[in-house]
Design an enzyme around this catalytic site. Structure first.
Site, PDB file in Angstrom:
ATOM      1  N   ARG A 238     -14.886  13.387 -35.848  1.00  0.00           N
ATOM      2  CA  ARG A 238     -16.006  12.461 -35.695  1.00  0.00           C
ATOM      3  C   ARG A 238     -17.286  13.270 -35.533  1.00  0.00           C
ATOM      4  O   ARG A 238     -17.293  14.318 -34.886  1.00  0.00           O
ATOM      5  CB  ARG A 238     -15.824  11.560 -34.467  1.00  0.00           C
ATOM      6  CG  ARG A 238     -14.779  10.448 -34.623  1.00  0.00           C
ATOM      7  CD  ARG A 238     -15.220   9.341 -35.583  1.00  0.00           C
ATOM      8  NE  ARG A 238     -14.258   8.247 -35.630  1.00  0.00           N
ATOM      9  CZ  ARG A 238     -13.231   8.157 -36.487  1.00  0.00           C
ATOM     10  NH1 ARG A 238     -13.052   9.094 -37.404  1.00  0.00           N
ATOM     11  NH2 ARG A 238     -12.420   7.117 -36.456  1.00  0.00           N
ATOM     12  N   GLU A 267     -23.745   7.501 -39.371  1.00  0.00           N
ATOM     13  CA  GLU A 267     -23.118   7.227 -40.675  1.00  0.00           C
ATOM     14  C   GLU A 267     -23.550   5.860 -41.175  1.00  0.00           C
ATOM     15  O   GLU A 267     -23.550   4.912 -40.392  1.00  0.00           O
ATOM     16  CB  GLU A 267     -21.591   7.276 -40.546  1.00  0.00           C
ATOM     17  CG  GLU A 267     -21.102   8.684 -40.254  1.00  0.00           C
ATOM     18  CD  GLU A 267     -19.583   8.829 -40.238  1.00  0.00           C
ATOM     19  OE1 GLU A 267     -18.877   7.856 -40.565  1.00  0.00           O
ATOM     20  OE2 GLU A 267     -19.107   9.906 -39.904  1.00  0.00           O
ATOM     21  N   HIS A 286     -17.182  10.467 -45.267  1.00  0.00           N
ATOM     22  CA  HIS A 286     -16.079  10.006 -44.397  1.00  0.00           C
ATOM     23  C   HIS A 286     -14.897   9.488 -45.227  1.00  0.00           C
ATOM     24  O   HIS A 286     -14.531   8.310 -45.148  1.00  0.00           O
ATOM     25  CB  HIS A 286     -16.586   8.914 -43.432  1.00  0.00           C
ATOM     26  CG  HIS A 286     -15.734   8.773 -42.216  1.00  0.00           C
ATOM     27  ND1 HIS A 286     -16.233   8.475 -40.970  1.00  0.00           N
ATOM     28  CD2 HIS A 286     -14.387   8.870 -42.047  1.00  0.00           C
ATOM     29  CE1 HIS A 286     -15.245   8.401 -40.097  1.00  0.00           C
ATOM     30  NE2 HIS A 286     -14.103   8.632 -40.726  1.00  0.00           N
TER      31      HIS A 286
END
Ligand code: NAP
Length: 320
Positions: A238, A267, A286
């Site tokens: 993360r 994000e 991601h």
């Protein structure tokens, strides 16, 4: 009366149909546009079950509005997008999708490690832009993967799967974790080291812990300053685990050699973000678990967790 469920993103209809066998389902109909917060604020007042993604922040204020909510099923293994303590206080069960995405995410972690070490994206751009005029001895040279030392922070499911892959490349694997994993040490012949030693000795450093209060900015200025100036940092866990400002400075100052990032503090990361301007950064949107098979399986498992929880059966993957 069937329990009411809200799904925060368009998911395959075959999976919606399965949920519909036992629940009344409403779904946000967009695949590529996140559901606005106001919509969830409204829906959460009346639903019994929520199927959500890591893009939704399920915070205390939102949970305060829930009157009947019994289950939150997160379609991810990480659940840092959900206020777990607030859910616990309200007696809401939270579920996730561990295990099924382990190998897919480990594959991507290794792919990113290799792409960063051997400058694949930069080399491809170089060719595409017509800059390839000749072969020369030190042109686009990278770092060797075989024989290098891989340090893994977080020897959980994905950490172990990455270690297995590294052994196939004759890498030496060291790790740091909040608890020792003697069985993995024995099976894979890997070594536990303290954090400073890990930072000092790693040619490649992979971050694979969850994002929690304890791991926030676990890798910051001090840690980066201990690393080798030939080291490559890989983060597929993360974004918030790495202090991005400190990482940018370390990359610009050549304190470390390169970084491969699948996750970011914000994000989607704005395209104007300074990190994206650096040639020694390989950045991905991601996609750790993004294989067709794994994403379908994650949908299925999240749906099953939800329906079991709403039908008085214990879901298979309970966080709390
Ligand atoms: P996991 O099996 O729970 O492993 C996490 C490991 O981190 C555990 O071994 C845990 O230690 C360790 N850990 C936790 N806090 C720590 C700390 N403060 N310092 C050192 N070690 C610590 O989880 P996983 O399935 O491997 O997944 C790891 C993370 O990857 C997830 O939480 C998620 O955020 C991320 N992820 C990203 C993607 C992507 O698309 N990029 C995909 C999947 C997962 P203990 O053994 O002592 O608990």
């Amino acid at each position: 009366m069937k329990p009411k469920v809200y799904i925060t993103r368009k998911i395959p209809s075959s999976i919606v149909e399965k949920i519909e066998n036992t629940c009344d389902v409403e779904m946000w109909q967009e695949e590529n546009i996140p559901v606005p917060k106001e919509v969830i604020e409204n829906k959460i007042q009346e639903i019994d079950g929520l199927f959500c993604l890591l893009t939704e922040s399920i915070d205390e204020n939102l949970l305060e509005r829930a009157n009947n909510l019994k289950v939150i099923s997160n379609m991810a293994v990480g659940y840092n997008n959900i206020d777990i303590e607030a859910a616990k206080r309200k007696g809401i069960t939270v579920t996730n999708t561990p295990g099924i995405l382990t190998d897919t995410t480990a594959d991507l972690t290794f792919a990113l490690l290799m792409a960063t070490a051997r400058r694949l994206v930069e080399s491809s751009d170089y060719l595409q832009k017509g800059e390839w005029d000749t072969w020369s001895p030190m042109q686009l040279t990278g770092q060797d993967i075989h024989g290098a030392t891989l340090g893994i922070i977080g020897m959980g499911r994905i950490g172990e799967a990455v270690a297995k892959r590294a052994l196939g490349f004759d890498m030496k694997v060291i790790y740091h974790n909040r608890s020792r994993k003697s069985d993995i040490e024995e099976n894979l012949h890997i070594t536990f080291v303290e954090m400073d030693e890990l930072l000092k000795s790693s040619d490649f450093l992979c971050i694979l812990t969850p994002y929690t209060k304890e791991t926030h900015h676990l890798i910051s200025k001090d840690e980066l300053s201990i690393m080798k100036n030939t080291a490559v940092l890989i983060n597929t866990a993360r974004g918030g685990i790495v202090d991005e400002q400190a990482l940018y400075q370390a990359l610009v100052n050549k304190d470390i050699w390169a970084a491969g990032l699948d996750v970011f503090e914000e994000e989607p990361i704005p395209v104007t973000h300074p990190l994206l301007s650096l040639q020694n950064v390989v950045s991905l949107p991601h996609i750790g678990s993004a294989s067709v098979k794994t994403r379908l399986k994650m949908c299925e498992v999240a749906a099953e967790n939800l329906t079991r929880g709403l039908n008085n059966e214990k879901p298979k993957h309970v966080v709390i």
